[in-house]
Design a protein around this motif. Structure first.
Motif, mmCIF file in Angstrom:
data_model
loop_
_atom_site.group_PDB
_atom_site.id
_atom_site.type_symbol
_atom_site.label_atom_id
_atom_site.label_comp_id
_atom_site.label_asym_id
_atom_site.label_seq_id
_atom_site.Cartn_x
_atom_site.Cartn_y
_atom_site.Cartn_z
ATOM 1 N N ALA A 1 36.008 35.193 28.406
ATOM 2 C CA ALA A 1 34.790 35.819 28.950
ATOM 3 C C ALA A 1 34.583 35.372 30.398
ATOM 4 O O ALA A 1 34.242 36.165 31.277
ATOM 5 C CB ALA A 1 33.583 35.460 28.104
ATOM 6 N N CYS A 2 34.829 34.083 30.648
ATOM 7 C CA CYS A 2 34.693 33.540 32.005
ATOM 8 C C CYS A 2 35.694 34.174 32.954
ATOM 9 O O CYS A 2 35.342 34.637 34.042
ATOM 10 C CB CYS A 2 35.085 32.069 31.956
ATOM 11 N N VAL A 3 36.948 34.164 32.524
ATOM 12 C CA VAL A 3 38.007 34.711 33.377
ATOM 13 C C VAL A 3 37.745 36.203 33.592
ATOM 14 O O VAL A 3 37.877 36.722 34.702
ATOM 15 C CB VAL A 3 39.388 34.490 32.709
ATOM 16 N N GLY A 4 37.296 36.866 32.513
ATOM 17 C CA GLY A 4 36.997 38.291 32.609
ATOM 18 C C GLY A 4 35.885 38.549 33.612
ATOM 19 O O GLY A 4 35.914 39.554 34.326
ATOM 20 N N SER A 5 34.903 37.645 33.682
ATOM 21 C CA SER A 5 33.830 37.927 34.639
ATOM 22 C C SER A 5 34.334 37.722 36.062
ATOM 23 O O SER A 5 33.902 38.434 36.982
ATOM 24 C CB SER A 5 32.542 37.162 34.346
ATOM 25 N N ALA A 6 35.278 36.802 36.244
ATOM 26 C CA ALA A 6 35.869 36.650 37.587
ATOM 27 C C ALA A 6 36.724 37.882 37.919
ATOM 28 O O ALA A 6 36.627 38.433 39.021
ATOM 29 C CB ALA A 6 36.701 35.378 37.650
ATOM 30 N N TYR A 7 37.530 38.350 36.965
ATOM 31 C CA TYR A 7 38.334 39.566 37.220
ATOM 32 C C TYR A 7 37.415 40.746 37.534
ATOM 33 O O TYR A 7 37.699 41.568 38.396
ATOM 34 C CB TYR A 7 39.169 39.955 35.989
ATOM 35 N N ARG A 8 36.309 40.823 36.794
ATOM 36 C CA ARG A 8 35.395 41.934 37.023
ATOM 37 C C ARG A 8 34.768 41.841 38.411
ATOM 38 O O ARG A 8 34.456 42.853 39.028
ATOM 39 C CB ARG A 8 34.290 41.943 35.963
ATOM 40 N N ALA A 9 34.587 40.604 38.888
ATOM 41 C CA ALA A 9 34.037 40.448 40.241
ATOM 42 C C ALA A 9 35.028 41.028 41.253
ATOM 43 O O ALA A 9 34.653 41.765 42.164
ATOM 44 C CB ALA A 9 33.734 38.980 40.516
ATOM 45 N N PRO B 1 39.957 28.299 57.434
ATOM 46 C CA PRO B 1 39.834 29.748 57.270
ATOM 47 C C PRO B 1 39.351 30.068 55.854
ATOM 48 O O PRO B 1 39.572 29.289 54.931
ATOM 49 C CB PRO B 1 41.271 30.250 57.464
ATOM 50 N N ALA B 2 38.676 31.187 55.715
ATOM 51 C CA ALA B 2 38.137 31.545 54.401
ATOM 52 C C ALA B 2 39.246 31.914 53.428
ATOM 53 O O ALA B 2 40.227 32.534 53.800
ATOM 54 C CB ALA B 2 37.192 32.726 54.561
ATOM 55 N N ARG B 3 39.116 31.477 52.155
ATOM 56 C CA ARG B 3 40.049 31.878 51.093
ATOM 57 C C ARG B 3 39.253 32.602 50.023
ATOM 58 O O ARG B 3 38.295 32.045 49.498
ATOM 59 C CB ARG B 3 40.724 30.637 50.496
ATOM 60 N N PRO B 4 39.631 33.836 49.694
ATOM 61 C CA PRO B 4 38.821 34.567 48.716
ATOM 62 C C PRO B 4 38.913 33.953 47.328
ATOM 63 O O PRO B 4 39.978 33.478 46.929
ATOM 64 C CB PRO B 4 39.410 35.978 48.718
ATOM 65 N N CYS B 5 37.814 33.935 46.631
ATOM 66 C CA CYS B 5 37.855 33.512 45.234
ATOM 67 C C CYS B 5 36.693 34.138 44.493
ATOM 68 O O CYS B 5 35.724 34.585 45.097
ATOM 69 C CB CYS B 5 37.824 31.985 45.119
ATOM 70 N N CYS B 6 36.829 34.252 43.185
ATOM 71 C CA CYS B 6 35.719 34.760 42.380
ATOM 72 C C CYS B 6 35.342 33.696 41.367
ATOM 73 O O CYS B 6 36.211 33.049 40.773
ATOM 74 C CB CYS B 6 36.119 36.043 41.662
ATOM 75 N N LEU B 7 34.048 33.510 41.211
ATOM 76 C CA LEU B 7 33.548 32.582 40.190
ATOM 77 C C LEU B 7 33.210 33.385 38.951
ATOM 78 O O LEU B 7 32.546 34.421 39.048
ATOM 79 C CB LEU B 7 32.239 31.965 40.661
ATOM 80 N N ALA C 1 36.906 29.194 38.394
ATOM 81 C CA ALA C 1 37.084 29.777 39.721
ATOM 82 C C ALA C 1 38.501 30.309 39.780
ATOM 83 O O ALA C 1 39.451 29.646 39.340
ATOM 84 C CB ALA C 1 36.844 28.716 40.786
ATOM 85 N N VAL C 2 38.627 31.543 40.247
ATOM 86 C CA VAL C 2 39.914 32.242 40.243
ATOM 87 C C VAL C 2 40.233 32.646 41.674
ATOM 88 O O VAL C 2 39.373 33.201 42.369
ATOM 89 C CB VAL C 2 39.808 33.498 39.336
ATOM 90 N N ASP C 3 41.477 32.343 42.140
ATOM 91 C CA ASP C 3 41.811 32.709 43.522
ATOM 92 C C ASP C 3 42.375 34.126 43.590
ATOM 93 O O ASP C 3 42.505 34.801 42.564
ATOM 94 C CB ASP C 3 42.753 31.665 44.144
ATOM 95 N N ALA C 4 42.713 34.547 44.810
ATOM 96 C CA ALA C 4 43.115 35.954 45.005
ATOM 97 C C ALA C 4 44.396 36.297 44.260
ATOM 98 O O ALA C 4 44.655 37.456 43.966
ATOM 99 C CB ALA C 4 43.272 36.240 46.488
ATOM 100 N N GLU C 5 45.205 35.267 43.935
ATOM 101 C CA GLU C 5 46.439 35.528 43.150
ATOM 102 C C GLU C 5 46.129 35.487 41.652
ATOM 103 O O GLU C 5 47.032 35.481 40.822
ATOM 104 C CB GLU C 5 47.522 34.487 43.465
ATOM 105 N N LEU C 6 44.873 35.411 41.316
ATOM 106 C CA LEU C 6 44.377 35.387 39.928
ATOM 107 C C LEU C 6 44.745 34.103 39.197
ATOM 108 O O LEU C 6 44.846 34.075 37.967
ATOM 109 C CB LEU C 6 44.834 36.623 39.136
ATOM 110 N N ASN C 7 44.969 33.018 39.943
ATOM 111 C CA ASN C 7 45.161 31.714 39.300
ATOM 112 C C ASN C 7 43.800 31.075 39.067
ATOM 113 O O ASN C 7 42.957 31.081 39.962
ATOM 114 C CB ASN C 7 45.959 30.766 40.211
ATOM 115 N N PRO D 1 32.114 42.299 26.348
ATOM 116 C CA PRO D 1 32.731 43.173 27.347
ATOM 117 C C PRO D 1 33.557 42.384 28.372
ATOM 118 O O PRO D 1 34.650 42.810 28.768
ATOM 119 C CB PRO D 1 31.539 43.858 28.019
ATOM 120 N N ALA D 2 33.055 41.209 28.783
ATOM 121 C CA ALA D 2 33.809 40.419 29.771
ATOM 122 C C ALA D 2 35.117 39.911 29.173
ATOM 123 O O ALA D 2 36.149 39.833 29.853
ATOM 124 C CB ALA D 2 32.969 39.247 30.271
ATOM 125 N N SER D 3 35.091 39.573 27.876
ATOM 126 C CA SER D 3 36.329 39.121 27.227
ATOM 127 C C SER D 3 37.356 40.237 27.203
ATOM 128 O O SER D 3 38.553 40.000 27.373
ATOM 129 C CB SER D 3 36.057 38.714 25.783
#
Ligand SMILES: Nc1ncnc2c1ncn2[C@@H]1O[C@H](COP(=O)(O)OP(=O)(O)O)[C@@H](O)[C@H]1O
Ligand SMILES: O=C(CO)[C@@H](O)[C@H](O)COP(=O)(O)O
Length: 560
Positions: free
Chosen positions: A484-492, A22-28, A41-47, A297-299
């Motif tokens: 900055a990386c984590v921020g871009s995933a959160y922004r996604a 099954p699909a698991r949401p994540c943001c890169l 890569a950050v999962d839906a629980e923001l890990n 800005p992403a940071s």
């Protein structure tokens, strides 16, 4: 990262993985920074469940960069090869490519700011019809009218800066309009230089992207718009009205508006991922791309900065930024549109002599060892026995000083310090400059002030201790220094929720809280309250010496 899989190998198509899992949401989240590309890569629980990086100098030897850039003979022009960035955009984290849980991905990205990319007439057609059987950088190699993109370290556009300020009625008028007086690295001035020096290449350019919107275009397979926040670093966007300034566009180059496209809110979903990434790397066709923004800005998003906090990023450049409700554009520093709340702003100060300067002093003083560097900080007292230093091997942005300047307790200029004193003078000086220039913008350290530190040097506890002492405030870090990386995933994630009116702070409230890394040492405030005004005065003294020298040089018969 596994190079074979990432550059040449094929990932399983989406259908095989989808059928089994099954699909698991994540943001890169990606950060195309000066020296490297980082991805999380950050999962839906923001890990954060995956973190990696590619270093341009070490891993992409064929481009021959130093610190990710080429410094040209004039010492002022600084560029990076655009194809190097294209090549690196296909380095997808391999756990996401291998059979296993199927990730329902969204993509966010945050590169260093102000860099620009020039797409040649006809490039759009190539971008929309990419073959999944061929490497991306091979297909795009003829698509750029300028192959070496100017980057944020470039300081070759002083003439264009003065022209732009004159066109809008002066430096303060430009700052009121666009959030900053004219700065050499800001994109409008870079475009003006290209138009003036290479009009043919300019006329063969159908689209100009920032590094952020360029990278988004690769993932989209079509031109992505520029977002308001990164767009604020161009000297072209009216930060209050969020439209291009016609007078600034006109002063830089003709037909510029059509080459830039319309800017969009930073949380916009700009489209679905291109079929190239679906077919070649197995991305889900439903994967959406959220407007990419700049690294600072992403940071701000990654650190979950709140009003009253101050963020200090210790990367290639050192930057300091704050959340602002009311923009107060000045002659120093920058105001950008806020990347996570369209009604608000962020203030930013950029110091060019950051990590590379610290590395130089480390190499000269303690043979390349960060642990010996730390030991030198531990073995010296707060206030450094009254010795102060300014270390700017490249022309600094805040303030415009070059050279190394050392002063004894009696404010006498000296040519050298003992090694440990040199190291403390560098670090104390860097943080005193940050506090002095932040206070000039109206910032005040309050009893509840938190400093959030990020970037490579935030791994160093002894450097953070000096930061806490100079500011008289506790310093916090997050588990990943890649905000900055984590921020871009959160922004996604935020981009996907846009339209639902969920505020960004609500969306990221489950993210891990920052950890306390250093608290001010007893007695620190007395030491630095005495030193800060001395540092500020000496800075003014050096500035007037430099200005004096410059006007000497301009007088006839006094060639310098
Ligand atoms: N332990 C350390 N102490 C001080 N600086 C460090 C340490 N580890 C890494 N760095 C610095 O971090 C810098 C890279 O920071 P980073 O934020 O990754 O840069 P950027 O994102 O601008 O490419 C390096 O140039 C190095 O000088
Ligand atoms: O010019 C600025 C901000 O105005 C720099 O902060 C660049 O965005 C460089 O980023 P790093 O590579 O140092 O993170």
């Amino acid at each position: 990262m596994d190079e074979d899989v990432l550059t040449d190998g094929r990932a399983p198509g989406p259908s095989a993985a989808m059928a089994e899992h099954p699909a698991r949401p994540c943001c890169l989240g990606w950060d195309f920074s000066t020296q490297q590309v980082k991805v999380v890569a950050v999962d839906a629980e923001l890990n954060v469940f995956y973190e990696d990086s590619v270093n341009f100098d070490r891993d992409l030897l064929e481009y021959g960069t130093q610190g990710g850039v080429h410094v040209h003979e004039d010492g002022l022009t600084v560029t990076s090869p655009v194809l190097m960035w294209v090549q690196v955009s296909t380095r997808i984290p391999d756990p996401l490519l291998r059979p296993g849980p199927h990730w329902e991905m969204e993509v966010g990205l945050a590169p260093r700011q102000h860099g620009s990319v020039y797409w040649k007439t006809g490039a759009s057609g190539v971008l929309t019809s990419l073959s999944p059987d061929l490497l991306l950088h091979k297909q795009l190699q003829a698509c750029f009218s300028i192959r070496d993109s100017p980057v944020w370290m470039d300081s070759s556009t002083t003439a264009q800066c003065r022209q732009l300020e004159a066109a809008v009625g002066g430096a303060q008028a430009l700052s009121g309009l666009t959030g900053s007086r004219a700065y050499e690295r800001f994109t409008g001035n870079q475009i003006a230089k290209i138009y003036q020096q290479n009009p043919e290449a300019y006329s063969h350019t159908e689209r100009i992207s920032l590094v952020s919107s360029f990278a988004a275009s690769l993932f989209l397979g079509s031109y992505s718009p520029i977002d308001y926040s990164d767009g604020s670093g161009m000297n072209l966007l009216q930060i209050q009205d969020k439209v291009w300034s016609q007078v600034c566009l006109g002063a830089c180059a003709p037909h510029l508006e059509e080459k830039l496209g319309s800017p969009v809110p930073s949380c916009s979903v700009v489209g679905a991922i291109s079929s190239y990434y679906v077919q070649r790397y197995g991305f889900s066709p439903g994967c959406k791309v959220v407007a990419f923004t700049g690294d600072n800005p992403a940071s701000l998003a990654g650190m979950r900065l709140e009003e009253g906090d101050i963020a200090v990023s210790l990367g290639t450049s050192d930057t300091l930024f704050l959340w602002l409700r009311e923009p107060m554009p000045a002659l120093e520093g920058h105001i950008f549109c806020n990347p996570v709340d369209a009604r608000h702003y962020m203030a930013l100060l950029c110091f060019k002599n950051g990590s590379l300067m610290r590395e130089k002093i480390r190499d000269e003083s303690v043979c390349c060892s960060w642990s010996d560097f730390s030991e030198a900080l531990q073995s010296t007292e707060m206030g450094n026995g009254g010795n102060l230093g300014f270390y700017f091997d490249v022309m600094e942005i805040t303030p415009e000083i070059i050279g190394r300047h050392r002063f004894s307790t009696e404010n006498h200029q000296v040519s050298a310090f003992p090694r440990a004193v040199e190291i403390r003078a560098l670090i104390e000086g860097q943080f005193m400059a940050k506090r002095i220039h932040a206070e000039a913008l109206g910032y005040r350290v309050m009893p509840k002030t938190k400093i959030l530190a990020t970037g490579g040097a935030s791994h160093n506890r002894d450097i953070l201790q000096v930061l806490a002492d100079v500011f008289g405030a506790p310093v916090y870090v997050t588990d990943t220094a890649n905000s900055a990386c984590v921020g871009s995933a959160y922004r996604a994630f935020h981009g996907l929720a846009a339209g639902t009116d969920v505020p960004f702070s609500e969306l990221v409230k489950l993210a891990p809280n920052p950890r306390l890394a250093a608290t001010p040492t007893a007695g620190a405030s007395q030491v630095y309250e005495a030193l800060l005004p001395r540092y500020a005065k000496l800075e003014q003294r050096i500035l007037s010496q430099i200005r004096g020298l410059r006007s000497e040089c301009l007088r006839p018969r006094h060639p310098c």
